[in-house]
Enzyme design. Structure first.
Site, short mmCIF file in Angstrom:
data_model
loop_
_atom_site.label_atom_id
_atom_site.label_comp_id
_atom_site.label_asym_id
_atom_site.label_seq_id
_atom_site.Cartn_x
_atom_site.Cartn_y
_atom_site.Cartn_z
N GLU A 197 0.86 -1.18 0.00
CA GLU A 197 0.00 0.00 0.00
C GLU A 197 0.89 1.23 0.00
OE1 GLU A 197 -3.46 2.27 2.61
OE2 GLU A 197 -2.87 0.23 3.17
N ASN A 238 -5.99 2.17 -0.61
CA ASN A 238 -7.11 1.86 0.28
C ASN A 238 -8.28 2.78 -0.02
OD1 ASN A 238 -8.59 0.69 2.31
ND2 ASN A 238 -6.94 0.80 3.81
N ASP A 299 -11.20 -1.42 4.08
CA ASP A 299 -11.31 -1.64 5.52
C ASP A 299 -11.61 -0.32 6.23
OD1 ASP A 299 -8.58 -0.74 4.95
OD2 ASP A 299 -8.20 -1.07 7.08
N GLU A 300 -12.25 -0.44 7.39
CA GLU A 300 -12.43 0.65 8.35
C GLU A 300 -13.07 1.90 7.74
OE1 GLU A 300 -8.78 -0.50 11.35
OE2 GLU A 300 -8.36 0.97 9.80
N TYR A 398 0.97 -9.21 12.77
CA TYR A 398 1.32 -7.82 12.48
C TYR A 398 2.58 -7.40 13.23
CZ TYR A 398 -2.76 -6.31 9.82
OH TYR A 398 -3.70 -6.12 8.84
#
Length: 613
Positions: A197, A238, A299-300, A398
């Site tokens: 990303e 994103n 996401d989110e 992560y």
């Protein structure tokens, strides 16, 4: 692989009975345990008498075009590893040679598998060029431990097709040499996907070119390296959340809440202009990324909020899908439109899982790969039952700058494998594409790149092992980490912790400015510059992820603090001296017209070249 075992089930049962009745003699067990050390580990090594010795007369034998590409790469890596440069020749293999043999008929080896035979020569056989390449990685690891390789044979085939690392260079800038090191290390350990990303400097939307971006030439260089080392680099922008790096200067594309406030991180999915803007970025990325997939994040989107604050989204959903539609349907609609657009460009879509809460009536388009990182209502088993390919991107894997770090030892000790998702352990791996570790900069100044690397290498070797073969090849984690020590780093890997000048007091001079400072190397391989007024630091301007990322922010002496990563500098050798690059912002120091020191991206303002005396 699973079908093959079922078809030979009788033989497998008989073999097991024989083993139970007549266990291997101790000598045979010791021989089998002495398989050569590699990461991932070889699981079916069959030893033989004698061995192979690499020497000055070794040649690389390769006939077809694909074989010669593999051999050429291997020759360069052997040179980088200090083994000389063997000739690449056609046919007529002799004692001491390394033979690259691609046989498309060897379909049982799959795309990535290979067979290695060691005797008076080394022979790598594969069905594809990629499989042959992975065989050469094993050869390099064996030669890293000495010129002699024990005689034997292995058939080495991965359990999962996607073996990856995800890096968010999405707000901060991760240096290109660091990413190049990562690509080499991934290939060395047979990982094949770098999910990246990042922001590519846009020619079509210059208003979006806030730091830290990469130029198209930089990306072409990285992609070329990935191609040579069989690492596919899959880009991500994103959306429709986390869009602020792209739309902070485009309020017309930002979602507006019921109070009339613009949301710079949220794209307004109800506006055709927003979709056109996003797909335009896909087209621009296609100029430098030839990947077969596109990652849109997803996401989110409603992180810290909810759809109720945006009534226009429900209106949009009901206008499009009828009175029973939900706001979530508008979100899925956006995902599906991106899917259709990417498919029209020959690319498969990937998304994160947390937006799939089950509150939608519109299904995600079939074929969308879901990367599962967060435990939400819709479990991996449900996604698999619906036919979606699922990759394990568990939060347990992560490494967050200045935050959570994966417990690699704990994962190894529990024999973690890609069936172990957040919130669910699957009985079968069917439909699971693989797994990846993820590097995220939630606190951008929490650690430097070099500090991240220290934590990364054990995690990288673990994910390589867990996605390729037996997730627990050694009795203890200490024994497993010893494998990594034995094989070392990939050929061509650069030590980025080396400071090119020794500690001491220097006068730094460049046209228009000079200053005297005490230079001291930091434990992570940077340098601090202590002047009479304090240590040189970048401070000021707008903070992004706790980092001053605005070009033009001043670099000036501040109270010295060994824990302050913004006071750490890389001295980058260039003709005539050194550039000063901040360890966190990755911007170079320039001299302003009024004589101040300030940080700028190197393509925006000529970096100062400092002469040290």
């Amino acid at each position: 692989m699973r079908r093959r075992w079922r078809s030979s089930g009788v033989l497998a049962v008989l073999s097991l009975m024989l083993l139970l009745v007549a266990p291997l003699p101790a000598a045979a067990r010791e021989t089998r345990a002495a398989a050569p050390v590699t990461v991932p580990a070889l699981t079916d090594w069959t030893p033989a008498a004698g061995g192979y010795t690499y020497g000055r007369s070794t040649r690389l034998v390769a006939d077809s075009t694909g074989e010669r590409r593999v051999a050429d790469t291997l020759a360069g890596d052997l040179r980088a590893a200090g083994h000389g440069t063997p000739d690449v020749v056609r046919g007529g293999a002799r004692t001491g040679d390394i033979v690259i043999d691609v046989q498309p008929s060897r379909t049982a080896l799959g795309t990535d598998g290979y067979e290695l035979r060691s005797g008076n020569r080394l022979t790598i056989t594969a069905a594809t060029e990629t499989g042959a390449f992975y065989g050469t990685r094993t050869v390099l690891q064996l030669l890293a431990q000495g010129a002699r390789v024990p005689a034997g044979r292995t058939v080495d085939v991965p359990r999962y097709k996607e073996r990856g690392v995800g890096v968010c260079a999405c707000y901060i800038h991760v240096s290109l040499p660091w990413l190049e090191n990562l690509v080499r290390e991934m290939a060395y350990h047979k990982l094949n996907q770098l999910l990246l990303e990042l922001k590519v400097k846009s020619e079509n939307h210059p208003e979006a070119n806030t730091w830290g971006y990469y130029t198209k030439d930089e990306i072409r260089r990285l992609v070329a390296l990935g191609k040579r080392y069989h690492v596919e680099i899959i880009p991500e922008i994103n959306s429709p959340g986390h869009m602020d790096p792209w739309i902070e200067n485009r309020p017309d594309l930002q979602l507006t809440d019921s109070d009339g406030d613009k949301q710079p991180s949220r794209l307004d999915i109800t506006r055709p202009e927003a979709f056109a803007y996003y797909t335009g970025l896909i087209d621009e990325y296609a100029e430098v990324f030839p990947a077969t997939s596109w990652h849109m994040g997803a996401d989110e989107y409603m992180l810290g909020s909810d759809f109720a604050k945006y009534p226009q989204i429900l209106t949009y959903a009901r206008d499009r899908y009828g009175p029973d539609a939900t706001p979530q349907d508008a979100f899925i609609d956006f995902v599906n439109r991106v899917h259709a657009y990417a498919a029209g460009k020959g690319r498969k879509l990937r998304i994160w899982n947390d937006g799939l809460t089950g509150a939608n009536t519109v299904p995600v388009t079939a074929g969308t790969t879901v990367e599962h990182w967060l435990n939400v209502a819709v479990k991996p088993s449900a996604l698999l039952a619906q036919g979606y390919p699922v990759m394990n991107a568990a939060y347990a894997l992560y490494l967050v700058r200045g935050g959570f770090h994966s417990d690699t030892k704990g994962l190894y000790d529990q024999s973690w494998d890609p069936r172990s998702f957040e919130g669910e352990k699957l009985a079968s791996a069917d439909g699971v594409t693989g797994a990846k570790i993820s590097l995220w900069p939630d606190n951008g100044r929490g650690e430097t790149e070099n500090e991240v690397a220290v934590a990364l290498w054990p995690a990288l070797r673990h994910i390589a092992q867990a996605t390729w073969g037996d997730p627990h090849p050694d009795a203890t984690y200490a024994e497993f980490t010893a494998r990594g020590t034995a094989v070392g780093h990939a050929p061509g890997w650069r030590d980025l912790t080396r400071v090119p000048v020794s500690d001491g007091t220097y006068t730094l001079r460049t046209p228009g400015r000079s200053f005297t400072a005490e230079l001291r190397r930091t434990a992570d391989g940077y340098a601090t510059l202590r002047t009479a007024d304090g240590c040189l630091e970048v401070r000021g301007g707008k903070l992004t992820l706790n980092v001053p990322l605005q070009p033009g922010v001043e670099a000036a002496p501040q109270t010295c603090d060994p824990a302050n990563t913004l006071q750490r500098w890389q001295l980058e050798p260039v003709a005539g001296g050194y550039r000063l690059v901040n360890a966190i912002t990755r911007m170079t120091v320039s001299v302003t017209d009024d004589g101040r020191l300030a940080q700028y991206p190197p393509d925006q303002r000529m970096p100062a070249v400092w002469h040290l005396t």
